[in-house]
Each structure stands twice: as structure tokens, then as C-alpha cells.
Design an enzyme around this catalytic site. Structure first.
Site, short mmCIF file in Angstrom:
data_model
loop_
_atom_site.label_atom_id
_atom_site.label_comp_id
_atom_site.label_asym_id
_atom_site.label_seq_id
_atom_site.Cartn_x
_atom_site.Cartn_y
_atom_site.Cartn_z
N LYS A 22 0.84 -1.21 0.00
CA LYS A 22 0.00 0.00 0.00
C LYS A 22 0.87 1.25 0.00
CE LYS A 22 -1.51 1.74 3.79
NZ LYS A 22 -2.20 2.09 5.06
N ARG A 121 -7.97 12.28 12.34
CA ARG A 121 -6.54 11.99 12.22
C ARG A 121 -5.79 13.30 11.93
NH1 ARG A 121 -5.84 6.83 8.36
NH2 ARG A 121 -3.70 7.01 9.15
N SER A 199 9.07 6.22 12.54
CA SER A 199 8.84 5.44 11.31
C SER A 199 9.84 5.79 10.21
CB SER A 199 7.41 5.65 10.81
OG SER A 199 6.46 5.36 11.81
N ASP A 320 3.47 -0.77 12.04
CA ASP A 320 2.32 -1.56 11.59
C ASP A 320 2.51 -3.04 11.91
OD1 ASP A 320 0.98 0.64 10.71
OD2 ASP A 320 1.45 0.36 8.59
#
Length: 434
Positions: A22, A121, A199, A320
Site C-alpha cells: 500500500k 486523524r 517510522s 504496523d
């Protein structure tokens, strides 16, 4: 409410070819749209998140030809032709954030919105960075959150832009992908990161993909990124999307819990995705694992007990895939601690709270902190637990692994996996056995 009953299973083996990533799919679609020339993208993920990106690009005037998992994109040479558009982007952060940045410098009038969760968000740090460039962006409802209204601004990229790095790496990704569209008198565009950048592997993905499209980004540690002026996105001709490493984690864990051998094809040693690091975590938990350039195979665990080893892990680099570790911890011989996962709270749902709640349903004792979880596995898993998924694809996929503990489990709203892996449960049950 729809639900799916899984298991009980005790074995998992076979081979699976992963759908496209993705994170890579949506980045490549936007880069191809902004490039000069025609780009053929292969192994493109077909999911909710990629569909909203494709629909948005078409509304912005990009010519697309789709055929299965292949998409041919005719680039716009750095400027979308549509000067007005109303873009619904679902709950796709990988579409909302980069498109906000690209449209902020495009000189048009645009509206960006999504599902209710998307409007919860945060996007304020990205908007603040774009306003430093002279972008005109207004919040339609709550300050710091979509929906957004974007209007033409006086864009100037000569001064360094500062952006926070501790909420979402997508803010930095969005700015980096936009800077090559701008001209500067200084000869460079610079982004400074304020605070700890989370990340980091996702930023590496962005930089490597920008390189494939002809853009060099100079990285000075993790706090300064420089894009020399005079560069333009150029089509690489053909680009293949590698398999989704986050999706790989469920099958790798299944190979450990279900004995294997279970081979995952599409990611491996040569992957540019940080979540391939889940394989290292699984090895630390005692899994028998081998890896090639584009495959990983797991054959159960190396202990006679058949149980995984508990670990204490900083999950900043694999946020994730760390969710899969949380569920795998149910099968460990002791308490597992996952640290540095505050970013879970601003994902598709508050994943920290959701994970703690659902793990308790299957018998675990869970301590939830601001940015950590401590998971103590039960003596026996609670059968027939009804797992709520919070419209979060990863919650649904993670908790399918409970069925490999020899107990049935119910997954509520299973179709939420359409966000990244529409046929996940068919693929999972094809590999699992009683």
C-alpha cells in the site's frame, strides 16, 4: 453486523504471493502522475486506499489506463490540469497527506475530505509546514484536522521548512515529494525535522522511490533533508510494486504458530520496506526463519514447547507489523513488552486502546501505557471471542491468528480488510488447517 467465524486451526503451511505494498502503491501513483512521460506500474495493490488515490488523480486530470494489477499513468509534468476538485479520500492517510501537499502548490481551489475517522486523524503539522511555503489552507471544521480547503497561494521555497517528526512520518514524506515541483533562488529546498522522527523506514521508501523518478534527496542524519533545485520527476518507464511487508507479517506469524513450512513471496532481503524487519523480531521470538531476496519462509519455532519467546522491543521502526507481534505474544512463554508505539493512537483507530481491549477478550492480561503495551499471555485462550475491528484492517488481520491456537474466533466487520487486502481471509484459510 457482519462477522466471520474462523477456526479452530492448529496448522498453517503453503505458499502465498503477496499483493502489492500500500505504501509503495500510493507513492508511485502520485510520483508517476507528477512525472514527465508514461509510467507502467505493475503489481499495483487493488484496495480501498489505492482506489481513492486513482479516483482523485483522474479528477485532477491525470490519464490512467488500468488492467488488473497494471496501471499506465501519463504524467502531468509537475502540475495537475484540473484547477478545481472535490476529493473524497476515505480513510487513506497515504492519499490525504501527499495530495494535500501537492495541491497546495498547484495553484487551484480544492477540497479534501474523507470518512469521519479521517477527520479525527491529525494533519496540522503538515499544514503548518505548507503554510511556511506560502500555501493557503483552511480547516473547514476542527483546527488541525481534515476536511481541508486549499486555495492558490504565493509559494516560496527559499527558506527552510520546519516540520514535526513525532506524530506521523507521512508529513515529511508529503513535503519531500512536493519540493521538486518548486523553483527556488537559493538552488535548494530544505526541510528541518523538529524532534524525534518516527517510522524512519517509511522515509527511506519515499527517498528511494523519488530516486527511481530522477530526484536526488540529500539526507543529513534524520533532521535535515535537502532537495537540490533544477530536478524534475522523470518516468522510469516501468516500475514494479513489491509485496506488502506489513501484510507479510500475518503469514510469517502463521508459519511460526502453525508449524509451517509457510513461504511468503514478494518481499525479502532486497525489500525497501521497513516492516520486513518483522522477520528479525520473529527470529528473536524463536521462529525458524529463512530469507532470500524476495521470499521468506518460516518453519515453526525452535523450542520443544512450541511456544514463542517473550521479547521487550522498541517498535518505532515497524509500527504496523508490531501489531502482529502483539497478537503473537499470546503464544509466548511469558510477558512481551512493545515500546515506542504512540503513533498507533492516530492510525485508522486508536490502536493501543483497541489492541488492549481485544487481547483481554481472548484471556490476556494487558497493561496499556501512553506509548507501550505489556502483554501477559493466558494459560489457555478464551474460545469464541468476538473481536471488534474498529473499521481497522490490521486489527481484523492480526486477530485471525488467534484461530491457530486451537480455538474458534469471531471477527466482526471482516470486510474492513478491503483497505489493503480484500481477499485476506480467503488466502489465510487456504493455508490454515485443523
Amino acid at each position: 453486523m457482519e462477522f466471520l467465524d474462523l477456526g479452530p486451526f492448529s496448522r498453517a503451511s503453503g505458499t502465498i504471493r503477496l499483493p502489492g505494498s500500500k505504501s509503495i502503491s500510493n507513492r508511485v501513483l502520485l510520483l508517476a502522475a507528477l512525472a514527465e512521460g508514461e509510467t507502467t506500474i505493475t503489481n499495483l495493490l487493488d484496495s480501498d486506499d489505492t482506489r481513492v488515490m486513482l479516483d482523485a488523480l483522474e479528477k485532477l486530470g491525470v490519464r490512467l489506463k488500468r488492467d488488473g494489477d497494471t496501471c499506465v499513468v501519463t504524467g502531468t509534468r509537475g502540475a495537475f490540469t484540473a484547477r478545481t476538485a472535490d476529493l473524497f479520500l476515505g480513510n487513506a492517510g497515504t492519499a490525504v497527506r501527499p495530495l494535500t501537499a501537492a495541491l497546495a502548490v498547484n495553484g487551484g481551489d480544492y477540497r479534501i475530505h474523507g470518512v469521519p475517522r479521517m477527520h479525527e486523524r491529525p494533519i496540522g503539522d503538515l499544514v503548518d509546514g505548507l503554510r511556511q511555503l506560502g500555501a493557503r489552507i483552511d480547516y473547514e471544521e476542527n483546527e488541525g484536522y481534515p476536511p481541508l480547503r486549499i486555495r492558490p497561494g504565493q509559494i516560496n521555497a527559499d527558506a527552510p521548512i520546519t516540520v514535526r517528526g513525532d506524530v506521523s512520518s507521512q508529513f515529511l514524506t508529503s513535503l519531500l515529494m512536493t519540493l521538486p515541483l518548486l523553483r527556488t533562488e537559493s538552488g535548494v529546498s530544505t526541510v528541518q525535522v523538529d524532534g524525534e522522527l518516527i517510522s524512519k523506514p517509511y522515509i527511506e521508501i519515499t527517498i528511494k522511490l523519488m530516486e527511481r523518478f530522477g530526484i536526488k534527496v540529500e539526507r543529513h542524519g534524520w533532521h535535515q533533508f535537502v532537495v537540490p533545485a533544477g530536478q524534475r520527476y522523470q518516468s522510469p518507464g516501468t516500475i514494479m510494486v513489491e509485496g506488502d511487508a506489513s501484510s507479510a507479517s500475518y503469514f510469517l506469524a502463521a508459519g511460526a504458530l502453525g508449524g509451517g513450512p509457510l513461504r511468503v513471496e514478494g518481499v525479502g532481503r532486497a525489500s525497501i520496506q521497513g516492516d520486513v524487519g518483522f522477520a528479525d523480531a520473529l527470529i528473536k521470538m524463536g521462529a525458524n526463519l529463512q530469507m532470500g531476496d524476495d521470499w521468506i519462509e518460516v518453519r515453526g519455532v525452535g523450542h520443544d514447547s512450541g511456544k514463542l519467546e517473550p521479547i521487550d522491543m522498541d517498535c518505532n521502526l515497524i509500527p504496523d507489523a508490531a501489531m502482529t507481534i502483539a497478537v503473537a505474544a499470546l503464544f509466548a512463554d511469558g510477558a512481551t513488552t512493545l515500546r515506542n508505539i504512540a503513533s498507533w493512537r492516530v492510525k485508522e483507530t486508536d490502536r493501543l486502546a483497541a489492541m488492549a481491549t481485544e487481547l483481554r477478550k481472548v484471556g490476556a492480561k494487558v497493561q496499556e501505557g501512553e506509548d507501550y503495551l505489556v502483554i501477559e499471555p493466558p494459560e489457555k485462550l478464551t474460545p469464541n471471542a468476538a473481536i471488534d475491528t474498529y473499521d481497522d484492517h490490521r486489527m481484523a488481520m492480526c486477530f485471525s491468528l488467534v484461530s491457530l491456537g486451537g480455538v474458534p474466533v469471531r471477527i466482526n466487520d471482516p470486510k474492513c480488510v478491503g483497505k489493503t487486502f480484500p481477499d485476506y481471509f480467503e488466502r489465510f484459510t487456504a493455508l490454515a488447517q485443523p
